[in-house]
Write an enzyme that holds these catalytic residues in place. Structure first.
Site, PDB file in Angstrom:
ATOM      1  N   PRO B 209       8.108  12.587 -83.456  1.00  0.00           N
ATOM      2  CA  PRO B 209       8.358  13.263 -82.630  1.00  0.00           C
ATOM      3  C   PRO B 209       9.205  13.009 -81.605  1.00  0.00           C
ATOM      4  CG  PRO B 209       5.952  13.042 -83.039  1.00  0.00           C
ATOM      5  CD  PRO B 209       6.827  12.056 -83.778  1.00  0.00           C
ATOM      6  N   LEU B 210      10.140  13.692 -80.964  1.00  0.00           N
ATOM      7  CA  LEU B 210      11.015  13.304 -79.979  1.00  0.00           C
ATOM      8  C   LEU B 210      10.346  12.709 -78.623  1.00  0.00           C
ATOM      9  CD1 LEU B 210      14.083  15.935 -80.092  1.00  0.00           C
ATOM     10  CD2 LEU B 210      14.108  13.475 -80.701  1.00  0.00           C
ATOM     11  N   CYS B 211       9.329  13.212 -78.530  1.00  0.00           N
ATOM     12  CA  CYS B 211       8.495  12.792 -77.277  1.00  0.00           C
ATOM     13  C   CYS B 211       8.112  11.287 -77.482  1.00  0.00           C
ATOM     14  CB  CYS B 211       7.378  13.516 -76.800  1.00  0.00           C
ATOM     15  SG  CYS B 211       6.122  13.957 -78.265  1.00  0.00           S
ATOM     16  N   THR B 212       7.746  10.859 -78.619  1.00  0.00           N
ATOM     17  CA  THR B 212       7.293   9.575 -78.965  1.00  0.00           C
ATOM     18  C   THR B 212       8.643   8.844 -78.804  1.00  0.00           C
ATOM     19  OG1 THR B 212       5.635  10.281 -80.635  1.00  0.00           O
ATOM     20  CG2 THR B 212       6.619   7.830 -80.661  1.00  0.00           C
ATOM     21  N   GLU B 215       9.432   8.743 -74.932  1.00  0.00           N
ATOM     22  CA  GLU B 215       8.146   8.347 -73.848  1.00  0.00           C
ATOM     23  C   GLU B 215       7.391   7.153 -74.228  1.00  0.00           C
ATOM     24  OE1 GLU B 215       6.684  12.070 -72.824  1.00  0.00           O
ATOM     25  OE2 GLU B 215       8.664  12.664 -72.163  1.00  0.00           O
TER      26      GLU B 215
END
Ligand SMILES: [Zn+2]
Lengths: 524, 458
Positions: B209-212, B215
């Site tokens: 996931p891009l958020c992983t 962030e």
């Protein structure tokens, strides 16, 4: 390792690493008979960069060799087969030392058994039973690994023969992570306490690693269940519900992971039966002649019975899980620290054992001990009976089981028929079915011999399918290239496992079934 | 042509199988001393891919008595191929795999003729593939397998009871490997499951996931993918990342290392960076040899009938011990690719351009930018430009008219579809049925083709 080799071997270094590659580059391999089966086996090993190969074959190239062997061409006709195959193999990789001996393997086995003692591994292809049994004795006496490969029409076999093969890096694909959620140690519990499951900040809540979630909830469970973790199906379901009740949102990945991994808190606090067997093997009574592996196992046994309180050293790695970076890195350090401290205890025990048996206490490297600890749960031992023992007293109960199991019936029949073929050759000095006009006679001859093999194997009254006896004669002793490439491919695969000491080699005799591809491994 | 005198005895071992009768053989096996030569005369084999499996396949097929083989591969030789692609040498680096492989096998095995095709599989006309009796796949991508599978399935025709017509079945044998594991399968479209029927056998590629990545990175792979997917485009506005450019790779590695240090993550190496960015699948000679040999043997059995064939999916796993399993999978009767085709009801007034739009919105298909063919005739082609221009006038004509006024028929659409978030070429078989025709003309089985309206393209 040179940059060019690193690039050339990149795709395999990702499988067995530089250590595995180093072992391959040190290995010297002897091939007996360089028909297509042997040539293909060596081809795969030369490409992978083994140290040296020695091709042994006493025959000259004939026309029919050009129809099934890629390591020969028209110009090879009437020349030494060993020489021609060796030259084409050398072309594949100039880092490999390729030699050939123009002699018949049978003659070497009879007249020069010492010839074999300098090799790491002997790959014997297309060898008949009598020579094979002698070779097996020679190899066992000089601790040379033996791989047997045979292609015969649409069947064939691959087997390994050696006293003992011990593997630290067995690299199984699916192995449950070593998280110790059923028995967290103080530092891990301490860390879990620093994170509140009722945290209001949704970002923190959904980034609390499932390991922490499970430790908290398991503790809660234990408090209300008389000190016991969930064991029954109903309890496990209730445990999952309890996890679910802590979710703030149904999309919290970390809680989903916790539910999926909830079984890990119920893993019984004991070692696997395989490991139990290993630490209770008689070889664990070590002496100055014991291998490093067994000295480590002796230390492991002491560790499990003392500091480990029933558990082997912690593996120390943490699978990826939804988490804040900070939480994850802290957890990782806690697991690593415990693994390191377990390893130090092991090291101390290893040094003490070495001193006791009169060996230099530093004669086993720290990195070896560390690697052993990391893989302690996955240790594997393969032992193979001498081929003669299997042939003279196979496991009758296994044979009977195979004979009546539809999935095995072709393979076990081929196993018997391949033995019958060798007896046929001993009687008639040729393979069954080589002459078109004698096929019918050969079928009944081979059938009679096969009944004899069955009887000698303790299967009195069993019969083989006439269709398969017929097939065996139809093959006429031929080596079909695609079958040889398969058998040679499997042989080279097993050779790599034996040489690198990684992964787990074939445990019995693989019988190739080229009719419907339902090949089976027979444990006899 | 084979000189039978010089060849005397050369094929002795394979001739035993082909000339002698047996009771465990395939349907229609007619053993004879001439069978190998007959196969040589009629059988044309296409090998798709000249990499790890392809090299082995060419050798195995050449030594299985197939004298006429074609091989197609768009790739050029790299150093990292040399640990298994045994037909290539260091001095071949940069040359076409198909061309070098064909040359090497022909040099070694006299009498064998291998025609190389140095191009993408999509570059060939669909009919190119119809010339082969059997297609053997030695590929490492799901997309390419899926494409060839859909092409082979377009040749499949059904009778009025929706039973496949045997003569139209284009047999395929597919192999694949990863490390110490592999599979080989036989695909007889309409009879056994096609690649698409069992697409679930190939799990989708791991994606973070891009958020992983942005962030909460935790693993070295997260740091590498951050540098590769996020940081690169931030810094190099507009410049595409080229995984084959060592400078680009070095940049991603350096950035990944910086990020890993920032977050206290250990384990970013150059080799891992390459592995993650290029999605490198470990590969070795022995597994490729095992799988290719299985495929070649099945090809020989399919063409000659000299033994039973694999039914229909074999897996090999040599990680812990050696395990060979055969699974008999069943066909999805409503498969979009190997079934009789997705039924689409149209008004007789629907134009070709409206039809193309419908395909893009059809929930089962979602094929964008379709090119349309009907019974081998190009109705509209998106490319090349010259064909596009020639077929453009058809866009405004009613499809019913373009199809010769038949009440229903099969039509093929090739275009782009999205799979796992990636755009891929796809080919779909459609069964178009026109509404609002006078009674009595809508019965199935009407296959007459009206040639007058065929655009003059050939
Ligand atoms: Zn299908």
């Amino acid at each position: 390792m040179a940059a060019e080799s690193k690039t050339k071997y990149d795709r395999q270094l990702r499988i067995w690493g530089e250590q595995g590659q180093e072992a391959l580059e040190k290995a010297s391999i002897c091939l007996l008979n360089c028909g297509p089966t042997g040539s293909e086996a060596l081809k795969n090993l030369v490409l992978g960069g083994v140290g040296s190969i020695t091709v042994v074959d006493g025959t000259k190239v004939e026309k029919h060799d050009l129809g099934n062997n890629f390591m020969l061409d028209e110009a090879s006709l009437l020349q030494s087969k060993a020489k021609c195959v060796c030259a084409f193999l050398q072309e594949l990789n100039d880092a490999v030392k390729a030699k050939f001996v123009e002699a018949s393997p049978e003659a070497l086995i009879e007249g020069n058994p010492l010839f074999f003692s300098s090799f790491t591994l002997v790959i014997a292809t297309q060898l008949l039973e009598t020579s094979l049994l002698k070779l097996d004795k020679i190899c066992r006496q000089s601790n040379v690994k033996l791989l047997v490969a045979r292609s015969y029409g649409l069947t064939g076999l691959v087997r390994i023969s050696l006293k003992e093969h011990t593997v630290v890096e067995s690299k199984p694909e699916h192995f449950v992570d070593d998280l110790r959620l059923q028995s967290p140690w103080p530092e891990l519990k301490e860390f879990a306490k620093t994170i509140d499951l009722n945290e209001k900040d949704p970002i923190i809540h959904k980034h609390t690693p499932y390991v922490v979630v499970l430790i908290h909830i398991a503790e809660k469970w234990v408090d209300t269940h008389g000190g016991c973790l969930p064991t029954t199906r109903q309890e496990k379901k209730e445990f999952k519900d309890l996890i679910k009740a802590h979710m703030l949102d149904i999309d919290e990945e970390n809680y989903k992971e916790a539910i999926e991994s909830s079984y890990k808190v119920s893993i019984p606090h004991e070692i696997s039966s395989q490991l139990h067997q290993i630490i209770n093997d008689s070889a664990v009574e070590v002496n100055s002649a014991s291998s490093d592996f067994w000295i480590l196992v002796a230390a492991l046994k002491e560790f499990i019975e003392n500091e480990g309180a029933g558990e082997p050293p912690l593996e120390g790695s943490l699978p990826d899980m939804t988490s804040l970076t900070e939480f994850y890195v802290s957890l990782q350090k806690i697991y690593q620290a415990k693994a390191e401290s377990d390893c130090r205890v092991m090291e101390h025990r290893v040094r003490t054992i070495l001193k006791r048996i009169g060996r230099e206490p530093d004669s086993i490297s720290k990195s070896f001990i560390k690697n052993f600890c990391r893989n302690a749960r996955k240790l594997t031992i393969c032992r193979y009976r001498p081929i003669e023992d299997e042939l003279s007293s196979p496991s009758v109960s296994e044979l009977q089981k195979y004979m009546t199991d539809e999935e095995y019936s072709f393979s076990v029949s081929f196993y018997i028929l391949l033995r019958a073929v060798d007896r046929f050759v001993a009687n008639y000095n040729r393979f069954p079915g080589v002459f078109d006009n004698e096929i019918d006679d050969d079928i009944s001859r081979l059938k009679t011999i096969a009944v004899g093999v069955l009887g000698d194997s303790g299967l009195h009254g069993s019969t083989l399918s006439d269709d398969l006896v017929n097939e065996m004669c139809r093959f006429g002793g031929g080596e079909i290239h695609a079958v040889a490439a398969f058998i040679g491919g499997v042989a080279s695969q097993e050779a790599i496992k034996l040489i690198t000491n990684q992964f787990v080699p074939l445990s019995g005799t693989l019988v190739f079934n080229g009719i419907d591809q339902k090949s089976q491994v027979l444990a006899l | 042509m084979e000189n039978s005198f010089a060849e005397q005895g050369r094929w002795r071992d394979i001739d035993n199988l082909l000339s002698r009768p047996g009771n465990i053989v395939g349907p229609g096996f007619e053993p004879s001393p001439q069978l190998r030569q007959e196969i040589g005369e009629f059988a044309r084999v296409l090998v798709v891919g000249a990499g790890g499996l392809g090299c082995e396949l060419l050798k195995d097929l050449a030594l299985s008595g197939f004298p006429n083989i074609d091989v197609i591969d768009m790739d050029t030789i790299e150093i990292s191929n040399l640990n298994r692609q045994f037909l290539f040498r260091l001095q071949d680096v940069g040359k076409s795999k198909a061309e070098v492989a064909a040359k090497r096998v022909m040099e070694r095995v006299s009498g064998v003729n291998i025609t190389p095709h140095f191009c993408r599989i999509e570059d060939k006309e669909i009919n190119f593939y119809n010339d082969f009796n059997i297609i053997v796949l030695g590929l490492d991508s799901i997309e390419a397998r899926s494409y060839i599978n859909s092409v082979a399935c377009t040749f499949l025709e059904f009778d009025s009871e929706d039973n496949p017509i045997p003569e139209t079945i284009k047999a395929m044998v597919d192999g694949g490997t990863e490390g110490f594991k592999g599979h080989a399968r036989v695909i007889l479209p309409g009879m056994t499951p096609c690649f698409e029927c069992t697409i679930w056998l190939f799990p989708p590629q791991v994606k973070y996931p891009l958020c992983t990545l942005a962030e909460t990175p935790r693993t070295p792979a997260h740091c590498i993918e951050y540098a590769h997917l996020i940081k690169w485009s931030e810094v190099h506005s507009g410049k595409a990342f080229d995984p084959d450019d060592p400078e680009h790779m070095q940049w991603v590695y350096t950035q990944a290392l910086k990020r890993a240090e920032l977050f206290g993550i250990a384990g970013v190496t150059y080799s891992l960076t390459q592995g993650v960015v290029k999605n490198i699948i470990p590969a070795i000679a022995s597994t490729n040899a095992i799988i290719s040999a299985t495929c070649a043997l099945e090809a020989l059995k399919l063409v000659s009938g000299c033994s039973k064939t694999l039914s229909n999916y074999m897996t090999y796993n040599g990680v812990v011990g050696t395990h060979i399993k055969v699974a008999d999978f069943v066909r999805e009767t409503d498969c979009l690719v190997c079934g009789p085709g997705t039924l689409i009801d149209l008004d007789i007034s629907t134009t070709l351009s409206q039809f193309i739009e419908i395909l893009g919105q059809h929930p089962k298909l979602l094929v964008m930018k379709s090119s349309i063919t009907h019974r081998g005739t190009n109705l509209y082609m998106q490319s090349p430009p010259i064909l596009e221009e020639m077929t453009r006038p058809n866009l405004h004509l009613p499809l019913h008219e373009l199809m010769g006024g038949v009440p229903d028929d099969t039509i093929h659409a090739s275009g782009m579809a999205v799979r796992d978030g990636k755009k891929t070429s796809c080919l779909r078989k459609l069964r178009v049925k026109f509404k609002g025709l006078p009674d009595g003309t809508t019965e199935m089985g009407t296959t007459s083709v009206c040639k007058e309206l065929e655009p003059d393209l050939n």
